[in-house]
Design a protein around this motif. Structure first.
Motif, PDB file in Angstrom:
ATOM      1  N   ASP A  85       0.826  -1.203   0.000  1.00 55.95           N
ATOM      2  CA  ASP A  85       0.000   0.000   0.000  1.00 55.95           C
ATOM      3  C   ASP A  85       0.867   1.262   0.000  1.00 55.95           C
ATOM      4  O   ASP A  85       0.590   2.222  -0.725  1.00 55.95           O
ATOM      5  N   MET A  86       1.948   1.276   0.774  1.00 61.68           N
ATOM      6  CA  MET A  86       2.826   2.444   0.864  1.00 61.68           C
ATOM      7  C   MET A  86       3.553   2.713  -0.461  1.00 61.68           C
ATOM      8  O   MET A  86       3.934   3.841  -0.732  1.00 61.68           O
ATOM      9  N   LYS A  87       3.718   1.696  -1.274  1.00 62.65           N
ATOM     10  CA  LYS A  87       4.377   1.863  -2.570  1.00 62.65           C
ATOM     11  C   LYS A  87       3.391   2.302  -3.654  1.00 62.65           C
ATOM     12  O   LYS A  87       3.803   2.691  -4.748  1.00 62.65           O
ATOM     13  N   SER A  88       2.110   2.294  -3.341  1.00 69.37           N
ATOM     14  CA  SER A  88       1.071   2.634  -4.317  1.00 69.37           C
ATOM     15  C   SER A  88       0.991   4.149  -4.546  1.00 69.37           C
ATOM     16  O   SER A  88       1.661   4.935  -3.877  1.00 69.37           O
ATOM     17  N   ASP A  89       0.105   4.540  -5.479  1.00 71.48           N
ATOM     18  CA  ASP A  89      -0.061   5.961  -5.792  1.00 71.48           C
ATOM     19  C   ASP A  89      -0.633   6.768  -4.637  1.00 71.48           C
ATOM     20  O   ASP A  89      -0.561   7.988  -4.639  1.00 71.48           O
ATOM     21  N   LYS A  90      -1.175   6.114  -3.608  1.00 69.85           N
ATOM     22  CA  LYS A  90      -1.696   6.839  -2.445  1.00 69.85           C
ATOM     23  C   LYS A  90      -0.574   7.382  -1.557  1.00 69.85           C
ATOM     24  O   LYS A  90      -0.777   8.337  -0.826  1.00 69.85           O
ATOM     25  N   TYR A  91       0.584   6.758  -1.637  1.00 73.42           N
ATOM     26  CA  TYR A  91       1.695   7.158  -0.768  1.00 73.42           C
ATOM     27  C   TYR A  91       2.933   7.516  -1.605  1.00 73.42           C
ATOM     28  O   TYR A  91       2.993   8.584  -2.166  1.00 73.42           O
ATOM     29  N   PHE A  92       3.899   6.637  -1.719  1.00 72.65           N
ATOM     30  CA  PHE A  92       5.151   6.973  -2.410  1.00 72.65           C
ATOM     31  C   PHE A  92       5.055   6.925  -3.934  1.00 72.65           C
ATOM     32  O   PHE A  92       5.861   7.532  -4.612  1.00 72.65           O
ATOM     33  N   TYR A  93       4.100   6.200  -4.474  1.00 73.88           N
ATOM     34  CA  TYR A  93       3.894   6.074  -5.920  1.00 73.88           C
ATOM     35  C   TYR A  93       5.215   5.728  -6.613  1.00 73.88           C
ATOM     36  O   TYR A  93       5.686   6.410  -7.523  1.00 73.88           O
ATOM     37  N   VAL A  94       5.791   4.615  -6.182  1.00 67.04           N
ATOM     38  CA  VAL A  94       7.128   4.216  -6.636  1.00 67.04           C
ATOM     39  C   VAL A  94       7.199   3.919  -8.135  1.00 67.04           C
ATOM     40  O   VAL A  94       8.267   4.051  -8.734  1.00 67.04           O
ATOM     41  N   GLU A  95       6.086   3.544  -8.726  1.00 70.69           N
ATOM     42  CA  GLU A  95       6.078   3.287 -10.165  1.00 70.69           C
ATOM     43  C   GLU A  95       6.452   4.550 -10.949  1.00 70.69           C
ATOM     44  O   GLU A  95       7.170   4.492 -11.937  1.00 70.69           O
ATOM     45  N   LYS A  96       5.963   5.684 -10.479  1.00 70.85           N
ATOM     46  CA  LYS A  96       6.237   6.959 -11.139  1.00 70.85           C
ATOM     47  C   LYS A  96       7.413   7.714 -10.530  1.00 70.85           C
ATOM     48  O   LYS A  96       8.069   8.492 -11.217  1.00 70.85           O
ATOM     49  N   HIS A  97       7.670   7.495  -9.245  1.00 72.73           N
ATOM     50  CA  HIS A  97       8.703   8.238  -8.514  1.00 72.73           C
ATOM     51  C   HIS A  97       9.587   7.244  -7.748  1.00 72.73           C
ATOM     52  O   HIS A  97       9.431   7.063  -6.539  1.00 72.73           O
ATOM     53  N   PRO A  98      10.501   6.588  -8.446  1.00 77.78           N
ATOM     54  CA  PRO A  98      11.268   5.500  -7.831  1.00 77.78           C
ATOM     55  C   PRO A  98      12.290   5.931  -6.778  1.00 77.78           C
ATOM     56  O   PRO A  98      12.699   5.120  -5.964  1.00 77.78           O
ATOM     57  N   ASN A  99      12.687   7.214  -6.774  1.00 73.42           N
ATOM     58  CA  ASN A  99      13.712   7.646  -5.833  1.00 73.42           C
ATOM     59  C   ASN A  99      13.288   8.856  -5.016  1.00 73.42           C
ATOM     60  O   ASN A  99      12.543   9.714  -5.489  1.00 73.42           O
ATOM     61  N   ILE A 100      13.819   8.909  -3.820  1.00 71.72           N
ATOM     62  CA  ILE A 100      13.775  10.096  -2.981  1.00 71.72           C
ATOM     63  C   ILE A 100      15.167  10.705  -3.149  1.00 71.72           C
ATOM     64  O   ILE A 100      16.170   9.997  -3.057  1.00 71.72           O
ATOM     65  N   ASN A 101      15.238  12.003  -3.418  1.00 68.34           N
ATOM     66  CA  ASN A 101      16.534  12.620  -3.713  1.00 68.34           C
ATOM     67  C   ASN A 101      16.795  13.831  -2.833  1.00 68.34           C
ATOM     68  O   ASN A 101      15.877  14.606  -2.541  1.00 68.34           O
ATOM     69  N   PHE A 102      18.049  13.975  -2.427  1.00 66.00           N
ATOM     70  CA  PHE A 102      18.507  15.189  -1.755  1.00 66.00           C
ATOM     71  C   PHE A 102      19.742  15.684  -2.487  1.00 66.00           C
ATOM     72  O   PHE A 102      20.696  14.933  -2.696  1.00 66.00           O
ATOM     73  N   LYS A 103      19.702  16.962  -2.891  1.00 64.91           N
ATOM     74  CA  LYS A 103      20.855  17.582  -3.551  1.00 64.91           C
ATOM     75  C   LYS A 103      21.158  18.875  -2.808  1.00 64.91           C
ATOM     76  O   LYS A 103      20.314  19.781  -2.752  1.00 64.91           O
ATOM     77  N   SER A 104      22.358  18.943  -2.248  1.00 59.16           N
ATOM     78  CA  SER A 104      22.713  20.104  -1.430  1.00 59.16           C
ATOM     79  C   SER A 104      22.987  21.344  -2.265  1.00 59.16           C
ATOM     80  O   SER A 104      23.397  21.260  -3.423  1.00 59.16           O
ATOM     81  N   THR A 105      22.753  22.482  -1.632  1.00 58.08           N
ATOM     82  CA  THR A 105      23.117  23.770  -2.213  1.00 58.08           C
ATOM     83  C   THR A 105      24.112  24.496  -1.311  1.00 58.08           C
ATOM     84  O   THR A 105      24.786  25.416  -1.759  1.00 58.08           O
ATOM     85  N   LYS A 106      24.198  24.047  -0.037  1.00 60.77           N
ATOM     86  CA  LYS A 106      25.110  24.688   0.919  1.00 60.77           C
ATOM     87  C   LYS A 106      25.360  23.720   2.071  1.00 60.77           C
ATOM     88  O   LYS A 106      24.452  23.039   2.530  1.00 60.77           O
ATOM     89  N   VAL A 107      26.616  23.663   2.525  1.00 59.51           N
ATOM     90  CA  VAL A 107      26.970  22.889   3.712  1.00 59.51           C
ATOM     91  C   VAL A 107      27.778  23.798   4.609  1.00 59.51           C
ATOM     92  O   VAL A 107      28.656  24.533   4.140  1.00 59.51           O
ATOM     93  N   GLU A 108      27.468  23.774   5.900  1.00 59.04           N
ATOM     94  CA  GLU A 108      28.216  24.593   6.845  1.00 59.04           C
ATOM     95  C   GLU A 108      28.310  23.905   8.191  1.00 59.04           C
ATOM     96  O   GLU A 108      27.562  22.971   8.471  1.00 59.04           O
ATOM     97  N   LYS A 109      29.230  24.396   8.993  1.00 57.39           N
ATOM     98  CA  LYS A 109      29.403  23.876  10.343  1.00 57.39           C
ATOM     99  C   LYS A 109      28.925  24.943  11.311  1.00 57.39           C
ATOM    100  O   LYS A 109      29.354  26.094  11.242  1.00 57.39           O
ATOM    101  N   LYS A 110      27.995  24.548  12.210  1.00 61.30           N
ATOM    102  CA  LYS A 110      27.431  25.458  13.201  1.00 61.30           C
ATOM    103  C   LYS A 110      27.455  24.771  14.556  1.00 61.30           C
ATOM    104  O   LYS A 110      26.956  23.648  14.681  1.00 61.30           O
ATOM    105  N   ASN A 111      28.005  25.436  15.533  1.00 63.04           N
ATOM    106  CA  ASN A 111      28.037  24.902  16.897  1.00 63.04           C
ATOM    107  C   ASN A 111      28.583  23.473  16.953  1.00 63.04           C
ATOM    108  O   ASN A 111      28.044  22.622  17.653  1.00 63.04           O
TER     109      ASN A 111
END
Length: 178
Positions: A85-111
């Motif tokens: 059910d979680m892979k269906s179009d009601k949730y992640f819709y993996v057939e159409k959107h197989p990946n979750i992606n993160f692409k950084s624009t900035k990395v920094e060190k704080k505290n």
């Protein structure tokens, strides 16, 4: 509500290798675990380890970059019916959107901790998020990177408002970057 996406994906900020400036490295192993509360308690689950590339040097985090994916169809909770059910179009819709992606624009060190700001895409929704992470250098020169963060699933059209399922998902990601 501020999206302090610290998941799924990935997302996401587990790429912090100790390479020379400008050298690209890869995620070689890791884990992606999550928890979400629902009417009967807490549902624990996993995704496969994140995959992707990173440029990182602990002495110049401002020059870092990350581009990582998590396979949405690797979603597992130990309940085959729920997983399907979680892979269906009601949730992640993996057939159409197989990946979750993160692409950084900035990395920094704080505290004393690192933060990666970038674009998190789940399904067909992309939002700017900041993911906190820690990076510990291993004896072999690789990095053990970890991050714990929350994602509001409704912000990414993962399901709909439901009294049986909470909106916020806690994600714990770990990776070895070489």
């Amino acid at each position: 509500m501020r999206n302090r996406l610290q998941i799924i994906t990935f997302f996401f900020a587990f790429i912090g290798p100790n390479m020379a400036f400008g050298q690209t490295s890869k995620v070689v192993s890791g884990s992606t675990n999550f928890k979400v509360k629902y009417v009967l308690g807490t549902c624990d689950g996993t995704f496969d380890a994140p995959k992707g590339e990173a440029v990182f040097n602990e002495n110049s985090p401002q020059n870092a970059s990350f581009n990582i994916d998590i396979a949405a169809n690797s979603f597992k909770t130990g309940n085959n019916s729920r997983d399907k059910d979680m892979k269906s179009d009601k949730y992640f819709y993996v057939e159409k959107h197989p990946n979750i992606n993160f692409k950084s624009t900035k990395v920094e060190k704080k505290n004393g901790k690192y933060e990666a700001t970038g674009k998190l895409t789940i399904r067909d929704v992309t939002k700017t998020v900041t993911l906190p992470f820690e990076a510990k250098k291993n004896a072999d020169g690789s990095y053990a990177v970890s991050s714990t963060f929350e994602v509001n699933r409704l912000d990414y059209k993962v399901g709909t408002k439901d009294w049986k399922l909470k909106d916020v998902v806690t994600v714990d990601m770990k990776a070895i970057i070489k």
